[in-house]
Motif scaffolding. Structure first.
Motif, PDB file in Angstrom:
ATOM      1  N   ARG A 176     -10.113  -5.665   6.011  1.00 28.33           N
ATOM      2  CA  ARG A 176     -11.217  -5.006   5.312  1.00 28.33           C
ATOM      3  C   ARG A 176     -11.116  -3.493   5.451  1.00 28.33           C
ATOM      4  O   ARG A 176     -11.401  -2.751   4.502  1.00 28.33           O
ATOM      5  CB  ARG A 176     -12.556  -5.502   5.864  1.00 28.33           C
ATOM      6  N   ALA A 177     -10.726  -3.032   6.635  1.00 26.36           N
ATOM      7  CA  ALA A 177     -10.575  -1.586   6.815  1.00 26.36           C
ATOM      8  C   ALA A 177      -9.456  -1.041   5.932  1.00 26.36           C
ATOM      9  O   ALA A 177      -9.596   0.033   5.336  1.00 26.36           O
ATOM     10  CB  ALA A 177     -10.285  -1.274   8.283  1.00 26.36           C
ATOM     11  N   ASP A 178      -8.353  -1.787   5.829  1.00 26.49           N
ATOM     12  CA  ASP A 178      -7.257  -1.348   4.957  1.00 26.49           C
ATOM     13  C   ASP A 178      -7.696  -1.319   3.497  1.00 26.49           C
ATOM     14  O   ASP A 178      -7.362  -0.388   2.757  1.00 26.49           O
ATOM     15  CB  ASP A 178      -6.050  -2.277   5.120  1.00 26.49           C
ATOM     16  N   GLU A 179      -8.429  -2.367   3.085  1.00 25.96           N
ATOM     17  CA  GLU A 179      -8.890  -2.395   1.705  1.00 25.96           C
ATOM     18  C   GLU A 179      -9.858  -1.255   1.424  1.00 25.96           C
ATOM     19  O   GLU A 179      -9.817  -0.641   0.361  1.00 25.96           O
ATOM     20  CB  GLU A 179      -9.557  -3.744   1.424  1.00 25.96           C
ATOM     21  N   GLU A 180     -10.747  -0.977   2.383  1.00 27.61           N
ATOM     22  CA  GLU A 180     -11.693   0.122   2.190  1.00 27.61           C
ATOM     23  C   GLU A 180     -10.972   1.463   2.161  1.00 27.61           C
ATOM     24  O   GLU A 180     -11.290   2.350   1.368  1.00 27.61           O
ATOM     25  CB  GLU A 180     -12.726   0.110   3.326  1.00 27.61           C
ATOM     26  N   ARG A 181      -9.964   1.607   3.030  1.00 25.90           N
ATOM     27  CA  ARG A 181      -9.191   2.844   3.052  1.00 25.90           C
ATOM     28  C   ARG A 181      -8.451   3.045   1.721  1.00 25.90           C
ATOM     29  O   ARG A 181      -8.420   4.142   1.161  1.00 25.90           O
ATOM     30  CB  ARG A 181      -8.200   2.792   4.215  1.00 25.90           C
ATOM     31  N   LEU A 182      -7.886   1.958   1.213  1.00 25.63           N
ATOM     32  CA  LEU A 182      -7.183   2.041  -0.069  1.00 25.63           C
ATOM     33  C   LEU A 182      -8.153   2.364  -1.199  1.00 25.63           C
ATOM     34  O   LEU A 182      -7.846   3.161  -2.100  1.00 25.63           O
ATOM     35  CB  LEU A 182      -6.466   0.727  -0.354  1.00 25.63           C
ATOM     36  N   MET A 197       0.855  -1.197   0.000  1.00 27.02           N
ATOM     37  CA  MET A 197       0.000   0.000   0.000  1.00 27.02           C
ATOM     38  C   MET A 197       0.883   1.236   0.000  1.00 27.02           C
ATOM     39  O   MET A 197       1.860   1.323   0.707  1.00 27.02           O
ATOM     40  CB  MET A 197      -0.888  -0.015   1.255  1.00 27.02           C
ATOM     41  N   ASP A 198       0.509   2.181  -0.797  1.00 29.42           N
ATOM     42  CA  ASP A 198       1.282   3.404  -0.904  1.00 29.42           C
ATOM     43  C   ASP A 198       1.330   4.127   0.433  1.00 29.42           C
ATOM     44  O   ASP A 198       0.317   4.324   1.097  1.00 29.42           O
ATOM     45  CB  ASP A 198       0.651   4.319  -1.954  1.00 29.42           C
ATOM     46  N   GLU A 199       2.556   4.525   0.877  1.00 24.72           N
ATOM     47  CA  GLU A 199       2.711   5.112   2.209  1.00 24.72           C
ATOM     48  C   GLU A 199       1.995   6.440   2.321  1.00 24.72           C
ATOM     49  O   GLU A 199       1.349   6.730   3.332  1.00 24.72           O
ATOM     50  CB  GLU A 199       4.201   5.277   2.525  1.00 24.72           C
ATOM     51  N   GLN A 200       2.128   7.275   1.283  1.00 25.08           N
ATOM     52  CA  GLN A 200       1.458   8.570   1.343  1.00 25.08           C
ATOM     53  C   GLN A 200      -0.051   8.396   1.415  1.00 25.08           C
ATOM     54  O   GLN A 200      -0.732   9.075   2.174  1.00 25.08           O
ATOM     55  CB  GLN A 200       1.825   9.394   0.105  1.00 25.08           C
ATOM     56  N   ARG A 201      -0.560   7.471   0.598  1.00 28.97           N
ATOM     57  CA  ARG A 201      -2.001   7.230   0.609  1.00 28.97           C
ATOM     58  C   ARG A 201      -2.457   6.720   1.970  1.00 28.97           C
ATOM     59  O   ARG A 201      -3.503   7.087   2.486  1.00 28.97           O
ATOM     60  CB  ARG A 201      -2.329   6.206  -0.477  1.00 28.97           C
ATOM     61  N   GLU A 202      -1.647   5.863   2.585  1.00 27.50           N
ATOM     62  CA  GLU A 202      -1.989   5.353   3.915  1.00 27.50           C
ATOM     63  C   GLU A 202      -2.020   6.461   4.942  1.00 27.50           C
ATOM     64  O   GLU A 202      -2.884   6.515   5.808  1.00 27.50           O
ATOM     65  CB  GLU A 202      -0.964   4.282   4.317  1.00 27.50           C
ATOM     66  N   ARG A 203      -1.072   7.402   4.849  1.00 23.44           N
ATOM     67  CA  ARG A 203      -1.065   8.512   5.819  1.00 23.44           C
ATOM     68  C   ARG A 203      -2.265   9.412   5.626  1.00 23.44           C
ATOM     69  O   ARG A 203      -2.861   9.886   6.591  1.00 23.44           O
ATOM     70  CB  ARG A 203       0.229   9.321   5.664  1.00 23.44           C
ATOM     71  N   ASP A 204      -2.646   9.628   4.392  1.00 23.15           N
ATOM     72  CA  ASP A 204      -3.749  10.548   4.130  1.00 23.15           C
ATOM     73  C   ASP A 204      -5.091   9.966   4.522  1.00 23.15           C
ATOM     74  O   ASP A 204      -6.019  10.700   4.834  1.00 23.15           O
ATOM     75  CB  ASP A 204      -3.778  10.918   2.642  1.00 23.15           C
ATOM     76  N   PHE A 205      -5.210   8.666   4.501  1.00 23.61           N
ATOM     77  CA  PHE A 205      -6.503   8.049   4.766  1.00 23.61           C
ATOM     78  C   PHE A 205      -6.404   7.086   5.945  1.00 23.61           C
ATOM     79  O   PHE A 205      -6.836   5.955   5.886  1.00 23.61           O
ATOM     80  CB  PHE A 205      -7.000   7.305   3.521  1.00 23.61           C
ATOM     81  N   ARG A 206      -5.824   7.562   7.005  1.00 27.65           N
ATOM     82  CA  ARG A 206      -5.651   6.729   8.177  1.00 27.65           C
ATOM     83  C   ARG A 206      -6.817   6.834   9.146  1.00 27.65           C
ATOM     84  O   ARG A 206      -6.880   6.138  10.139  1.00 27.65           O
ATOM     85  CB  ARG A 206      -4.352   7.117   8.902  1.00 27.65           C
ATOM     86  N   GLY A 207      -7.741   7.710   8.886  1.00 23.43           N
ATOM     87  CA  GLY A 207      -8.852   7.939   9.799  1.00 23.43           C
ATOM     88  C   GLY A 207      -9.728   6.712   9.948  1.00 23.43           C
ATOM     89  O   GLY A 207      -9.661   5.761   9.173  1.00 23.43           O
ATOM     90  N   PRO A 208     -10.616   6.696  10.988  1.00 24.10           N
ATOM     91  CA  PRO A 208     -11.453   5.536  11.240  1.00 24.10           C
ATOM     92  C   PRO A 208     -12.472   5.341  10.140  1.00 24.10           C
ATOM     93  O   PRO A 208     -13.019   6.289   9.614  1.00 24.10           O
ATOM     94  CB  PRO A 208     -12.131   5.881  12.576  1.00 24.10           C
ATOM     95  N   LEU A 209     -12.706   4.077   9.811  1.00 20.96           N
ATOM     96  CA  LEU A 209     -13.682   3.730   8.797  1.00 20.96           C
ATOM     97  C   LEU A 209     -14.662   2.731   9.391  1.00 20.96           C
ATOM     98  O   LEU A 209     -14.297   1.927  10.252  1.00 20.96           O
ATOM     99  CB  LEU A 209     -13.004   3.086   7.585  1.00 20.96           C
ATOM    100  N   PRO A 210     -15.905   2.734   8.952  1.00 18.32           N
ATOM    101  CA  PRO A 210     -16.843   1.733   9.428  1.00 18.32           C
ATOM    102  C   PRO A 210     -16.413   0.362   8.954  1.00 18.32           C
ATOM    103  O   PRO A 210     -16.054   0.178   7.798  1.00 18.32           O
ATOM    104  CB  PRO A 210     -18.167   2.157   8.780  1.00 18.32           C
ATOM    105  N   MET A 229     -10.946   4.031  -0.978  1.00 14.06           N
ATOM    106  CA  MET A 229     -11.327   5.434  -0.879  1.00 14.06           C
ATOM    107  C   MET A 229     -10.204   6.344  -1.377  1.00 14.06           C
ATOM    108  O   MET A 229     -10.452   7.350  -2.052  1.00 14.06           O
ATOM    109  CB  MET A 229     -11.682   5.779   0.575  1.00 14.06           C
ATOM    110  N   ALA A 230      -8.985   5.998  -1.039  1.00 13.79           N
ATOM    111  CA  ALA A 230      -7.855   6.801  -1.508  1.00 13.79           C
ATOM    112  C   ALA A 230      -7.784   6.785  -3.030  1.00 13.79           C
ATOM    113  O   ALA A 230      -7.568   7.820  -3.678  1.00 13.79           O
ATOM    114  CB  ALA A 230      -6.550   6.263  -0.916  1.00 13.79           C
ATOM    115  N   ARG A 231      -7.987   5.599  -3.611  1.00 14.95           N
ATOM    116  CA  ARG A 231      -7.919   5.486  -5.066  1.00 14.95           C
ATOM    117  C   ARG A 231      -9.061   6.255  -5.721  1.00 14.95           C
ATOM    118  O   ARG A 231      -8.862   6.950  -6.738  1.00 14.95           O
ATOM    119  CB  ARG A 231      -7.980   4.008  -5.444  1.00 14.95           C
ATOM    120  N   GLU A 232     -10.263   6.150  -5.140  1.00 12.73           N
ATOM    121  CA  GLU A 232     -11.405   6.858  -5.717  1.00 12.73           C
ATOM    122  C   GLU A 232     -11.196   8.368  -5.663  1.00 12.73           C
ATOM    123  O   GLU A 232     -11.420   9.075  -6.643  1.00 12.73           O
ATOM    124  CB  GLU A 232     -12.679   6.486  -4.951  1.00 12.73           C
TER     125      GLU A 232
END
Length: 423
Positions: free
Chosen positions: A206-212, A1-14, A214-217
């Motif tokens: 699942r949270a990581d996949e959803e975060r990724l 997973m891209d590090e920058q993308r992970e930092r930008d979308f680290r917030g809580p997800l359902p 969202m980052a991609r979208e």
């Protein structure tokens, strides 16, 4: 997973339900967060049972000493220590075994007092202190052998003889039963802990996949519109004095592009706010390819689209991925290519959808303000469907992006991979 993308979308997800409510801990284990509470109800019930049951046992064993205040105190202490069995299992099992041994040495009748050792042993084994539990039970057994076959001469009630060795078989069976039940409890607890850890890891994945996703979208939604806005803003500034009418057209394009970007971002964010709701707007697909061509044209890029093969209805996940891949490829042409002309090929094959985007280059080498995640995002979208992305310079100086998206994989994984875009 891209590090920058992970930092930008680290917030809580359902996180979707993982079935934890259906797979709770065994009934004899404290609930999560209550492990340190004293087990008052079970200890009180055991105390009443031992006190009453020992009275009945005394009537059935007239050769043993009658239950007096000292016996009642020993029984009370043997059950009271069980209050601490979850906090100090080793101390409790040895205390229960010692108090039981004193009770038997005083000549009091056999009976429910042995249950206190069983409960203490069970708690110690389940907590992982197997050696200490078996040591306590072994010490109780050895002490009983001494009492029944040697020390009985000097202990109350005084008129009894040596115990029969056949009775030791009963004691051995009791010890084996305790061992079996305790080990079963330990195995059940370990299974539950393992299942809980697996569910937690699955929820995290699942949270990581959803975060990724969202980052991609968000990257794909914003990159294209912002690129158009950037080009039009530069054009408007350059023509503001010399050609006000053309500058007005550029500002109109900026307004339209920003409005569309806000709408698409709202769709993606609505997915975060209400993940359980049904989609209220269809996800974009290749049917919106003319819109991409028009937007690219407003940014000064001429796009020729060629379709080969018989168009077929694509799975939603594949359709969305195809749209985003073409969108990102055209965005990269606007950002990084000196060419103002691009060619898009959409080829419908029996088992796959092939996309190819070409520009004549050369690369500008200028910083277009992008995040550098465009190609990575395209590859992630294709990989999610079992497809591939090839991107690189052509021999004639241009650049080519080729995507192959298997149709069967798209149909099988639509429910898992197709993101919703709510409005």
């Amino acid at each position: 997973m891209d590090e920058q993308r992970e930092r930008d979308f680290r917030g809580p997800l359902p996180v979707p339900a993982d079935g934890a409510a259906r797979h709770g801990p065994p009934w004899w284990m404290p609930a999560e967060g209550t492990r340190r509470r004293l087990p008052w109800p079970t200890t009180l019930a055991l105390t009443v049972f031992v006190q009453i049951g020992s009275g009945f046992a005394g009537h059935a064993q007239p050769d043993r000493a009658a239950l007096g205040p000292f016996a009642r105190v020993l029984l009370l202490l043997a059950t009271a220590v069980l209050l601490l069995r979850h906090r100090y299992p080793v101390t409790v099992v040895y205390a229960a075994a010692g108090l039981t041994l004193v009770y038997l040495a005083a000549g009091y009748p056999y009976g429910p007092v042995l249950l206190t050792v069983a409960v203490g042993c069970f708690a110690a084994v389940v907590a992982g202190h197997r050696r200490a539990a078996w040591g306590a039970v072994g010490a109780l057994w050895a002490g009983h052998l001494l009492l029944a076959h040697w020390l009985y001469r000097w202990l109350p009630p005084g008129d009894d003889g040596a115990g029969r060795w056949s009775e030791e078989i009963v004691v051995a069976v009791w010890v084996v039963a305790i061992a079996a039940v305790s080990e079963l409890g330990r195995v059940r607890r370990e299974q539950w802990v393992k299942e809980r850890a697996e569910r937690a890891r699955a929820a995290e994945r699942r949270a990581d996949e959803e975060r990724l996703r969202m980052a991609r979208e968000l990257h794909d939604v914003l990159a294209h519109s912002i690129s158009v806005i950037n080009v039009q803003a530069g054009m408007g500034l350059a023509l503001l004095d010399s050609d006000p009418e053309q500058a007005r057209t550029a500002l109109t394009t900026i307004k339209a592009a920003s409005k569309e970007a806000l709408g698409e971002v709202r769709q993606v964010l609505d997915t975060l706010r209400a993940p359980g709701e049904a989609p209220r707007a269809p996800a974009p697909g290749l049917d919106r390819l003319p819109e991409l061509v028009e937007q690219a044209g407003s940014a000064g890029l001429t796009v020729d689209v060629t379709t080969q093969g018989a168009p077929a209805k694509l799975p939603p996940g594949t359709d969305l991925a195809a749209f985003r891949i073409v969108q990102e490829a055209l965005t990269n042409v606007v950002r990084h290519s000196g060419s103002r002309h691009a060619r898009v090929l959409v080829r419908h094959e029996k088992a796959a959808l092939v996309l190819r985007v070409d520009d004549d280059g050369p690369a500008t080498g200028a910083d277009a303000g992008g995040s550098g995640n465009g190609l990575a995002g395209m590859r992630e979208r294709a990989a999610a469907l079992g497809g591939t992305i090839e991107a690189g310079p052509r021999q004639d100086g241009g650049f080519r992006v080729t995507a192959v998206l298997p149709l069967a994989a798209g149909r099988d994984s639509t429910a898992r991979t197709a993101p919703r875009e709510d409005q």
